[in-house]
Design a protein around this motif. Structure first.
Motif, PDB file in Angstrom:
ATOM      1  N   ILE A   1      28.608  40.508  32.286  1.00  0.00           N
ATOM      2  CA  ILE A   1      29.141  41.344  33.368  1.00  0.00           C
ATOM      3  C   ILE A   1      30.591  40.950  33.610  1.00  0.00           C
ATOM      4  O   ILE A   1      30.886  39.784  33.894  1.00  0.00           O
ATOM      5  CB  ILE A   1      28.333  41.147  34.667  1.00  0.00           C
ATOM      6  N   ALA A   2      31.475  41.912  33.463  1.00  0.00           N
ATOM      7  CA  ALA A   2      32.895  41.677  33.715  1.00  0.00           C
ATOM      8  C   ALA A   2      33.272  42.384  35.002  1.00  0.00           C
ATOM      9  O   ALA A   2      33.314  43.615  35.055  1.00  0.00           O
ATOM     10  CB  ALA A   2      33.729  42.201  32.549  1.00  0.00           C
ATOM     11  N   GLU A   3      33.512  41.623  36.051  1.00  0.00           N
ATOM     12  CA  GLU A   3      33.824  42.207  37.356  1.00  0.00           C
ATOM     13  C   GLU A   3      35.300  42.611  37.417  1.00  0.00           C
ATOM     14  O   GLU A   3      36.184  41.793  37.212  1.00  0.00           O
ATOM     15  CB  GLU A   3      33.504  41.210  38.468  1.00  0.00           C
ATOM     16  N   SER A   4      35.510  43.892  37.693  1.00  0.00           N
ATOM     17  CA  SER A   4      36.885  44.350  37.877  1.00  0.00           C
ATOM     18  C   SER A   4      37.298  44.058  39.320  1.00  0.00           C
ATOM     19  O   SER A   4      36.464  43.774  40.169  1.00  0.00           O
ATOM     20  CB  SER A   4      36.994  45.854  37.593  1.00  0.00           C
ATOM     21  N   SER A   5      38.573  44.172  39.582  1.00  0.00           N
ATOM     22  CA  SER A   5      39.052  43.962  40.955  1.00  0.00           C
ATOM     23  C   SER A   5      39.112  45.279  41.706  1.00  0.00           C
ATOM     24  O   SER A   5      39.656  45.343  42.811  1.00  0.00           O
ATOM     25  CB  SER A   5      40.442  43.322  40.917  1.00  0.00           C
ATOM     26  N   GLU A   6      38.547  46.332  41.113  1.00  0.00           N
ATOM     27  CA  GLU A   6      38.648  47.664  41.696  1.00  0.00           C
ATOM     28  C   GLU A   6      37.511  47.953  42.668  1.00  0.00           C
ATOM     29  O   GLU A   6      36.379  47.491  42.485  1.00  0.00           O
ATOM     30  CB  GLU A   6      38.676  48.725  40.590  1.00  0.00           C
ATOM     31  N   ASP A   7      37.813  48.749  43.672  1.00  0.00           N
ATOM     32  CA  ASP A   7      36.825  49.256  44.624  1.00  0.00           C
ATOM     33  C   ASP A   7      36.220  50.517  44.019  1.00  0.00           C
ATOM     34  O   ASP A   7      36.954  51.442  43.643  1.00  0.00           O
ATOM     35  CB  ASP A   7      37.538  49.560  45.947  1.00  0.00           C
ATOM     36  N   ILE A   8      34.908  50.564  43.904  1.00  0.00           N
ATOM     37  CA  ILE A   8      34.261  51.706  43.253  1.00  0.00           C
ATOM     38  C   ILE A   8      34.624  53.024  43.934  1.00  0.00           C
ATOM     39  O   ILE A   8      34.700  54.071  43.293  1.00  0.00           O
ATOM     40  CB  ILE A   8      32.726  51.503  43.220  1.00  0.00           C
ATOM     41  N   PHE A   9      34.881  52.970  45.221  1.00  0.00           N
ATOM     42  CA  PHE A   9      35.233  54.173  45.971  1.00  0.00           C
ATOM     43  C   PHE A   9      36.593  54.723  45.521  1.00  0.00           C
ATOM     44  O   PHE A   9      36.836  55.925  45.597  1.00  0.00           O
ATOM     45  CB  PHE A   9      35.275  53.866  47.471  1.00  0.00           C
ATOM     46  N   GLU A  10      37.482  53.839  45.049  1.00  0.00           N
ATOM     47  CA  GLU A  10      38.814  54.250  44.624  1.00  0.00           C
ATOM     48  C   GLU A  10      38.839  54.744  43.181  1.00  0.00           C
ATOM     49  O   GLU A  10      39.775  55.429  42.772  1.00  0.00           O
ATOM     50  CB  GLU A  10      39.793  53.078  44.772  1.00  0.00           C
ATOM     51  N   ILE A  11      37.829  54.385  42.407  1.00  0.00           N
ATOM     52  CA  ILE A  11      37.805  54.729  40.989  1.00  0.00           C
ATOM     53  C   ILE A  11      37.022  56.017  40.738  1.00  0.00           C
ATOM     54  O   ILE A  11      37.418  56.863  39.933  1.00  0.00           O
ATOM     55  CB  ILE A  11      37.175  53.580  40.165  1.00  0.00           C
ATOM     56  N   PHE A  12      35.921  56.163  41.459  1.00  0.00           N
ATOM     57  CA  PHE A  12      35.028  57.285  41.210  1.00  0.00           C
ATOM     58  C   PHE A  12      35.103  58.317  42.333  1.00  0.00           C
ATOM     59  O   PHE A  12      35.561  58.029  43.444  1.00  0.00           O
ATOM     60  CB  PHE A  12      33.600  56.782  41.007  1.00  0.00           C
ATOM     61  N   ASP A  13      34.661  59.513  42.025  1.00  0.00           N
ATOM     62  CA  ASP A  13      34.792  60.664  42.915  1.00  0.00           C
ATOM     63  C   ASP A  13      33.637  60.702  43.916  1.00  0.00           C
ATOM     64  O   ASP A  13      32.493  60.946  43.536  1.00  0.00           O
ATOM     65  CB  ASP A  13      34.803  61.942  42.064  1.00  0.00           C
ATOM     66  N   PHE A  14      33.949  60.461  45.190  1.00  0.00           N
ATOM     67  CA  PHE A  14      32.953  60.545  46.261  1.00  0.00           C
ATOM     68  C   PHE A  14      33.279  61.706  47.189  1.00  0.00           C
ATOM     69  O   PHE A  14      33.139  61.615  48.402  1.00  0.00           O
ATOM     70  CB  PHE A  14      32.896  59.229  47.039  1.00  0.00           C
ATOM     71  N   GLU A  15      33.704  62.802  46.596  1.00  0.00           N
ATOM     72  CA  GLU A  15      34.078  63.982  47.370  1.00  0.00           C
ATOM     73  C   GLU A  15      32.926  64.466  48.253  1.00  0.00           C
ATOM     74  O   GLU A  15      33.135  64.921  49.376  1.00  0.00           O
ATOM     75  CB  GLU A  15      34.515  65.100  46.425  1.00  0.00           C
ATOM     76  N   LYS A  16      31.693  64.351  47.752  1.00  0.00           N
ATOM     77  CA  LYS A  16      30.519  64.769  48.507  1.00  0.00           C
ATOM     78  C   LYS A  16      29.807  63.582  49.155  1.00  0.00           C
ATOM     79  O   LYS A  16      28.619  63.663  49.476  1.00  0.00           O
ATOM     80  CB  LYS A  16      29.552  65.523  47.590  1.00  0.00           C
ATOM     81  N   GLY A  17      30.533  62.498  49.353  1.00  0.00           N
ATOM     82  CA  GLY A  17      29.958  61.330  50.008  1.00  0.00           C
ATOM     83  C   GLY A  17      28.831  60.717  49.198  1.00  0.00           C
ATOM     84  O   GLY A  17      28.849  60.717  47.960  1.00  0.00           O
TER      85      GLY A  17
END
Length: 770
Positions: free
Chosen positions: A270-286
């Motif tokens: 497992i390689a942990e990125s420093s990214e917030d999943i909310f900032e990387i992926f589309d949560f347009e519909k919550g």
């Protein structure tokens, strides 16, 4: 023209010997040409170099002794049953076993249908005998959209074999083709004459047209699958929903297969990125985005595109450090992209499989991350290309559905060739099922998935043994993002949408715990056959990736500390709420409790800390002046029931999964959990938890209530309940399912209820959630 093996060869032998000798080579060339060029249009095929006896014989390598027993058990099962399935990991050899079952029925003069849901490569792979360059069964046909066999000729052949009896016939077909308008007569003949249907990847037949077709078949049905379910966590459908009499015949887990050396050892990093999943992926519909099996990347702005590229570069860093020097063939599963990509495409057009193309470019070094970071308006390559200027494949290539079929075939053939490019193949949704390449050594996961079935299928690409490539183990690398922000951003919405399981499924350790929850995973981990690590990127970032060896940190299973972390978040959300009866919170907390397991003293310490915190919240709830009368009545009871169910789950785990612990260790764990350190009294401790925590104080009380739940939860009954009755059902009766789950092995009546196919999916998703 219909070509029959026996009659054609007999016709050749009617000619005078000198004529036959004179024109033998001519006939040989003609027949070989017919076979290679016209096989898609023929019904039955032969090899001109073989005798009639050779062509009538189906030769298979013998089964191993353990698989012979399974083979015999399956045949015995179908003496008294109509439907059943086997559940084994990808690479175990279920297709090879199915060929022996086909041969058994074929030799007895039966008609067999081998059915897949799609035109995947497995259909033609199973149909052909590669060694002899001919169909495996002399009397057989391949029916799919890619093999335009004459429908009338095939129908006539099926009818002939069905009416004459005594000669076996095997039809290899895709569901879509069988159900097509042009195959209506063939479908009716299958329904009339088929003696056995073998259905590969039977999970693709749940609650759809395939399900309807299987229920039309009056014949025996053998399903095969590595993943007997469909859907995202929280809304899962199971194979036994195909029909009431569908039963599991045989099952073997991934850890068991690895221990028995049937599959390759696994190393998962497992390689942990420093990214917030909310900032990387589309949560347009919550959180509704979690109802799909995948999240979609958001590349719609310059900043978001940079983050996606930075995350993809992280995968390349891992590859360069841990894989590249071995020139190991590596498959990369990329994420889908919903919106238009910033700075790419024309006139607002979307780019097909953009992330796969982007990843190939990053792995080929065509995109410089440091330069992009400094550029406020990043520009991507105008064209993504798989070939070098000399016309050879690049080291990293992409596979997409828009590539012509011949180019896809050439790409896969080159990828299968050890020691030559492409070494890395990037794709989004292709090659997840039906891709058989034992020489594959490494897998990179750049797509978080909400589907355990999809996750298991991805892992299955790497587990096959390969003596030709010298593969020692399968290596999987997953890029993982922080999911903490989902609790912060959506708060109580995690409960309101009942998304707890989906959110946690985004955590790799949780998914791995689910994957290895069956079988002797603990032994496989202890023996080094399954290895799970995290990589520390601190030194890599500090040295800017130059000549840096990544430091690997072992990951423990079960991940009790991670489960406790997310459980504490759920407790905090419940603590903050001050209105309502807390029914939804209670169900989700109880569901989460049943996922905990104890493997050593450290796990028990986590249990004890959680139990103490819940008890504190229970006491505080009695004094909470914010609460109205209803809430003050229910909130302390919710915490109380959850506290005792947590202790019961700890005791169950110790009893049923603690065989590797010594008696002194078990007693220390009991003391840590707050019980007298005497393992001989564990049964009385378990009943004490039921009495103090549940509305049902004894096992007979549980049996009675669960019987009522079973009757009310059936679709025929539940749909007629009014809203008030449904709320009562959820509040008063559904929690009994969680308690009952803990006493399956103590009561034959409870076991019978839980193994019943009559439970509604609302209950099944509780029963099967472990």
């Amino acid at each position: 023209m219909q070509l029959h093996a026996t009659s054609t060869v007999a016709w050749l032998y009617q000619f005078p010997r000198n004529f036959f000798e004179r024109y033998f080579l001519v006939f040989e060339k003609v027949l070989k040409s017919f076979y290679s060029e016209k096989c898609k249009d023929s019904v039955l095929m032969i090899n001109s170099n073989e005798t009639v006896a050779d062509m009538e014989t189906v030769e298979l390598e013998p089964l191993r002794e353990d698989k012979k027993k399974i083979f015999e058990d399956i045949l015995e099962y179908f003496e008294t049953h109509q439907r059943g399935y086997i559940k084994v990991p990808t690479g175990w050899g279920k297709t090879f076993l199915s060929k022996h079952i086909m041969k058994k029925y074929y030799d007895e003069g039966k008609i067999v249908l081998f059915l897949v849901s799609k035109n995947n490569p497995l259909l033609s792979q199973t149909y052909y005998d590669r060694k002899k360059n001919r169909p495996l069964f002399p009397n057989s046909a391949l029916l799919s959209s890619e093999n335009k066999v004459g429908r009338k000729e095939l129908a006539a052949t099926l009818k002939s074999f069905g009416q004459e009896k005594g000669k076996g016939f095997v039809l290899f077909a895709s569901l879509q083709t069988v159900l097509g308008k042009q195959s209506s007569e063939i479908k009716e003949l299958i329904l009339e004459f088929a003696d056995l249907a073998i259905v590969d990847e039977i999970h693709n037949f749940i609650n759809n047209r395939g399900n309807d077709f299987l229920n039309e078949l009056g014949t025996k049905i053998l399903g095969m699958t590595a993943t007997p379910f469909q859907g995202v966590v929280g809304n899962v459908k199971f194979v036994d929903e195909i029909a009431g009499d569908m039963r599991e015949i045989y099952a073997k887990t991934l850890p068991e297969c690895i221990l028995d050396e049937e599959l390759a050892p696994l190393k998962y990093t497992i390689a942990e990125s420093s990214e917030d999943i909310f900032e990387i992926f589309d949560f347009e519909k919550g959180l509704d985005e979690l109802d799909k099996q995948d999240l979609f990347l958001d590349c719609s702005t310059a900043d978001k595109l940079k983050k996606v590229i930075r995350r993809t570069q992280l995968a390349k860093d891992v590859y360069d450090s841990m894989v590249k020097q071995r020139s190991a063939k590596t498959l990369v599963f990329c994420a889908p992209v919903r919106k238009r990509v910033y700075g790419a495409g024309a006139l607002g057009e979307k780019i097909n499989a953009f992330h796969a193309k982007l990843t190939a470019s990053v792995f080929n070094g065509e995109i410089s991350v440091p330069e992009l970071e400094q550029d406020p308006d990043p520009v991507l390559p105008a064209d993504f290309e798989n070939y070098t200027p000399e016309g050879e494949f690049r080291d990293a290539a992409f596979m997409t559905s828009e590539l012509p079929k011949d180019e896809q075939s050439a790409l896969l053939a080159a990828f299968r060739e050890i020691g030559k490019p492409p070494y890395v193949l990037c794709t989004v949704g292709m090659l997840i099922e039906g891709f058989d390449f034992p020489g594959l050594e490494a897998l990179v996961l750049l797509r978080p998935t909400l589907s355990m079935r999809l996750f298991e299928q991805q892992v299955g690409r790497i587990t096959r043994l390969s003596p030709l490539s010298g593969k020692q183990q399968g290596s999987i690398f997953e890029i993982s993002d922080s999911i903490d922000s989902l609790y912060q951003r959506f708060g109580e919405g995690v409960f309101n949408g009942e998304k707890v399981d989906q959110v946690q499924m985004l955590q790799p350790e949780i998914r791995l715990d689910e994957l290895f929850s069956e079988g002797d995973a603990a032994r496989a981990i202890e023996e080094g056959k399954i290895e799970i690590n995290k990589v520390d990127f601190g030194t890599l970032i500090k040295n800017k990736g130059k000549d840096t060896q990544l430091r690997e940190v072992p990951v423990r299973l079960p991940p009790t500390d991670i489960r406790a972390k997310y459980f504490s978040r759920l407790l905090a959300l419940t603590e903050e709420k001050d209105i309502g009866a807390f029914e939804r919170e209670k169900r989700e907390l109880m569901r989460a409790v049943l996922r905990f397991r104890i493997r050593e003293l450290r796990d028990a310490e986590e249990f004890s800390n959680l139990s103490g915190r819940i008890n504190k919240l229970k006491r505080e709830a009695y004094e909470d002046r914010r609460l109205g009368d209803v809430s003050r009545q229910h909130k302390p009871k919710v915490f109380g029931e959850v506290e005792w169910l947590l202790k019961l789950q700890a005791l169950n785990s110790l009893k049923y999964e603690g065989s590797r612990l010594s008696l002194p260790e078990k007693n220390r764990i009991l003391k840590t959990l707050g019980f007298e350190p005497d393992f001989r009294k564990i049964e009385s401790y378990r009943l004490k938890c039921l009495k103090l925590g549940s509305a049902q104080k004894t096992i007979p009380d549980l049996v009675k209530v669960l019987g009522f739940v079973s009757r009310l939860s059936s679709s025929e009954t539940y749909q007629f309940l009014d809203k008030k009755k449904k709320e009562q059902w959820k509040r008063e009766f559904l929690p009994a399912v969680y308690w009952g789950f803990c006493f399956i092995d103590d009561s034959p009546e409870i076991r019978e209820l839980f193994e019943s196919t009559d439970w509604d999916r609302r209950v099944k998703n509780i029963i099967r959630q472990k």
